[in-house]
Design a protein around this motif. Structure first.
Motif, PDB file in Angstrom:
ATOM      1  N   UNK A  68       0.841  -1.204   0.000  1.00  0.00           N
ATOM      2  CA  UNK A  68       0.000   0.000   0.000  1.00  0.00           C
ATOM      3  C   UNK A  68       0.876   1.254   0.000  1.00  0.00           C
ATOM      4  N   UNK A  69       0.363   2.355  -0.547  1.00  0.00           N
ATOM      5  CA  UNK A  69       1.156   3.588  -0.577  1.00  0.00           C
ATOM      6  C   UNK A  69       1.329   4.185   0.814  1.00  0.00           C
ATOM      7  N   UNK A  70       2.374   4.985   0.957  1.00  0.00           N
ATOM      8  CA  UNK A  70       2.597   5.700   2.205  1.00  0.00           C
ATOM      9  C   UNK A  70       1.447   6.707   2.380  1.00  0.00           C
ATOM     10  N   UNK A  71       1.218   7.142   3.630  1.00  0.00           N
ATOM     11  CA  UNK A  71       0.149   8.095   3.910  1.00  0.00           C
ATOM     12  C   UNK A  71       0.282   9.361   3.069  1.00  0.00           C
ATOM     13  N   UNK A  72       1.510   9.870   2.913  1.00  0.00           N
ATOM     14  CA  UNK A  72       1.700  11.121   2.171  1.00  0.00           C
ATOM     15  C   UNK A  72       1.477  10.945   0.667  1.00  0.00           C
TER      16      UNK A  72
END
Length: 75
Positions: A68-72
Motif C-alpha cells: 500500500x502507498x505511504x500516507x503522504x
C-alpha cells in the motif's frame, strides 16, 4: 523578422484578458514558443517510444512490490 498578422476579432477579448501586463506582440511570441516546444516534445517522446518495448515496460512494473502507498502518497 516581421509579419503582418490578422487575428480574428473574436480572439481579441480573450487575448486582452490573458495577456496580463505583456504586449499583444509578446503574448503571441510566447504562444508561438509554447507551441513549438509542445510539438518538439511530442516528436521527441514519439521517437523515444519507437525504441521502447511494451513487454519490457510491463516486466519492469511486475518487479515492483505490491504494497500500500505511504500516507503522504495517498489521494
Amino acid at each position: 523578422m516581421n509579419f503582418a498578422l490578422r487575428i480574428p476579432e473574436y480572439y481579441k477579448a480573450e487575448i486582452e484578458k490573458l495577456k496580463g501586463n505583456a504586449s499583444i506582440n509578446q503574448f503571441i511570441v510566447n504562444a508561438i514558443a509554447e507551441k513549438i516546444s509542445a510539438l518538439n516534445t511530442e516528436a521527441y517522446l514519439q521517437e523515444r517510444a519507437s525504441h521502447g518495448s511494451r513487454q519490457h515496460a510491463l516486466s519492469l512494473l511486475d518487479r515492483v512490490e505490491d504494497v500500500p502507498p505511504e500516507d503522504y502518497d495517498r489521494v
